[in-house]
Scaffold this active site. Structure first.
Site, short mmCIF file in Angstrom:
data_model
loop_
_atom_site.label_atom_id
_atom_site.label_comp_id
_atom_site.label_asym_id
_atom_site.label_seq_id
_atom_site.Cartn_x
_atom_site.Cartn_y
_atom_site.Cartn_z
NE ARG A 90 13.15 -16.47 8.87
CZ ARG A 90 13.30 -16.71 10.17
NH1 ARG A 90 12.66 -17.73 10.72
NH2 ARG A 90 14.07 -15.96 10.91
N GLY A 120 -9.02 -0.36 2.87
CA GLY A 120 -8.48 0.77 2.12
C GLY A 120 -7.20 0.39 1.41
CG ASP A 172 -11.61 -2.15 11.96
OD1 ASP A 172 -11.31 -2.09 13.16
OD2 ASP A 172 -11.38 -1.23 11.15
P1 ADP Z 1 -6.93 0.33 6.07
O1 ADP Z 1 -6.10 -0.29 5.03
O2 ADP Z 1 -6.56 -0.09 7.46
O3 ADP Z 1 -8.42 0.19 5.79
P2 ADP Z 1 -7.07 3.09 5.14
O4 ADP Z 1 -8.50 3.01 4.73
O5 ADP Z 1 -6.64 4.33 5.85
O6 ADP Z 1 -6.62 1.89 6.10
O7 ADP Z 1 -6.20 2.89 3.83
C1 ADP Z 1 -4.78 2.89 3.90
C2 ADP Z 1 -4.20 3.57 2.70
O8 ADP Z 1 -4.56 2.88 1.49
C3 ADP Z 1 -4.71 5.00 2.45
O9 ADP Z 1 -4.06 5.95 3.25
C4 ADP Z 1 -4.39 5.19 0.97
O10 ADP Z 1 -3.02 5.49 0.80
C5 ADP Z 1 -4.66 3.79 0.41
N1 ADP Z 1 -6.02 3.74 -0.16
C6 ADP Z 1 -7.20 3.67 0.49
N2 ADP Z 1 -8.25 3.69 -0.37
C7 ADP Z 1 -7.72 3.79 -1.60
C8 ADP Z 1 -8.25 3.88 -2.93
N3 ADP Z 1 -9.58 3.86 -3.16
N4 ADP Z 1 -7.38 3.99 -3.97
C9 ADP Z 1 -6.04 4.02 -3.76
N5 ADP Z 1 -5.48 3.94 -2.53
C10 ADP Z 1 -6.28 3.82 -1.47
O1 F6P Z 2 -9.13 0.12 11.13
C1 F6P Z 2 -8.51 -0.17 12.36
C2 F6P Z 2 -8.81 0.90 13.37
O2 F6P Z 2 -8.12 0.57 14.57
C3 F6P Z 2 -10.28 1.16 13.64
O3 F6P Z 2 -10.87 0.19 14.48
C4 F6P Z 2 -10.22 2.54 14.26
O4 F6P Z 2 -11.44 3.25 14.08
C5 F6P Z 2 -9.13 3.20 13.44
O5 F6P Z 2 -8.31 2.15 12.93
C6 F6P Z 2 -8.27 4.17 14.22
O6 F6P Z 2 -7.39 4.73 13.32
P1 F6P Z 2 -6.10 5.60 13.73
O7 F6P Z 2 -5.00 4.65 14.01
O8 F6P Z 2 -5.84 6.41 12.52
O9 F6P Z 2 -6.45 6.38 14.95
#
Ligand code: ADP
Ligand code: F6P
Length: 323
Positions: free
Chosen positions: A25, A104, A127
């Protein structure tokens, strides 16, 4: 007219929808066309994109989860996957991308930024482990969910004079365990870096009941688990050895769902609007954060190289308040 895209990635967090709504929006009000990428980076690579208008985000501010859906995507970790995503963005003529997600996802946003695409990140993870922002979207709601569970468990624990272990999410950070432990009045908080002293824990449980406590509630962070045993299993063994008959609850994904709190709706809304402002003014390659109640922008490289620490003052409160 500038085209802006928005996606949600990684672990979903209550308040992501409020943020998508604000990007849509506020973006439209600023003269942009807004597109939603479904299923995070996986959907970006596979061209799963829809146009969003004000009506398509109606009624979502009170919904948990994310209408855009989320995903974890291994392929995007590689440059090849990131380049595929770039082709899709360029194909749609998109001039700026808002990534809503955890640490991530923000690293992924930085990877796209380094390939030359204008990206702004928004911290969203229950988290609260993302550096350089005091809060992330979803944390407040998750804490309230944990408190609700704690209050209920206390009722039954008191009725039976029981020791109870409540395991909470939060990965290696322990923020949820610490804050919920204090706000919920736990007898013991076990964090990821807590050195487990079996004798001390056994003694604490015994002495609490001798002092007249009707229950002994332990809030344990999932990140305190060892490769062999969950923290719940470890503590169940200690307390059983101390002569009690404990019970445990692993709260799990219930902590990720539910209608977002007022705080998370407002935070998601403010973050979303700030991200649109950043894209429009060309301030990209940054994460929006909150510091002292104000919106701030932090370079992705500073976020990626930073480490989020638990507040020392609050850490010190946990022990004395548990007596
Ligand atoms: P969150 O964002 O909740 O911390 P993840 O750590 O699983 O969850 O990251 C989500 C997504 O972001 C991953 O599945 C991947 O596609 C992307 N990602 C994570 N780390 C990297 C990285 N170092 N470089 C590029 N993409 C990344
Ligand atoms: O990062 C958020 C979170 O809920 C963590 O607290 C937990 O360890 C993880 O994701 C669980 O991940 P998934 O949804 O892949 O089981």
């Amino acid at each position: 007219m500038k085209r802006i895209a928005v996606l949600t990635s990684g672990g979903d967090a209550p308040g992501m929808n409020a943020c998508v709504r604000a990007v849509t929006r506020y973006g439209i009000a600023a003269g942009a066309e807004v597109y939603g990428v479904r299923r995070g980076y996986a959907g970006l690579m596979s061209n799963d994109i829809i146009e969003l208008d004000s009506r398509s985000v109606g009624g979502i501010i009170r919904q948990g989860g994310t209408i855009l859906m989320s995903a974890r995507c291994k392929e995007f970790l590689e440059e090849e996957g990131q380049k595929k995503a770039l082709e899709v963005l360029n194909g749609w003529g998109i001039g700026g991308l808002v990534v809503i997600g955890g640490d991530g996802s923000l690293r992924g946003a930085n990877a796209l930024h380094k390939l030359g695409f204008p990206v702004v990140g928004i911290p969203a993870s229950i988290d609260n482990d993302i550096p350089k922002t005091e809060m992330a979207i979803g944390v407040d709601t998750a804490l309230n969910t944990i408190l609700d569970a704690m209050d209920k468990i206390k009722d039954t624990a008191s009725a039976h004079q029981r020791a109870f272990i409540i395991e909470v999410m939060g990965r290696a950070h322990g923020y949820l365990a610490l804050m919920a432990g204090i706000a919920g009045g736990a007898e013991l908080v076990v964090l990821p870096r807590t050195i487990l002293d079996k004798d001390m824990i056994m003694q604490e449980v015994k002495s609490a009941f001798l002092r007249g406590k009707p229950h002994f509630i332990i809030i344990a962070a999932e990140g305190a688990s060892t490769p062999d045993k969950s923290i719940t299993q470890i503590l169940m063994e200690y307390i059983t050895e101390a002569g009690h008959d404990p019970r445990s609850t692993v709260l799990g994904h219930v902590q990720r769902g539910g209608s977002p709190s007022c705080y998370d709706r407002l935070l998601g809304t403010r973050f979303g609007a700030a991200a649109v402002d950043a894209i429009i003014t060309g301030k990209t390659g940054v994460m929006i954060g909150i510091k002292g109640g104000e919106m701030v922008t932090v370079d992705f490289d500073i976020v990626s190289s930073g480490k989020s620490e638990l507040c020392a003052d609050i850490l010190e409160l946990a022990e004395p308040l548990s007596h």
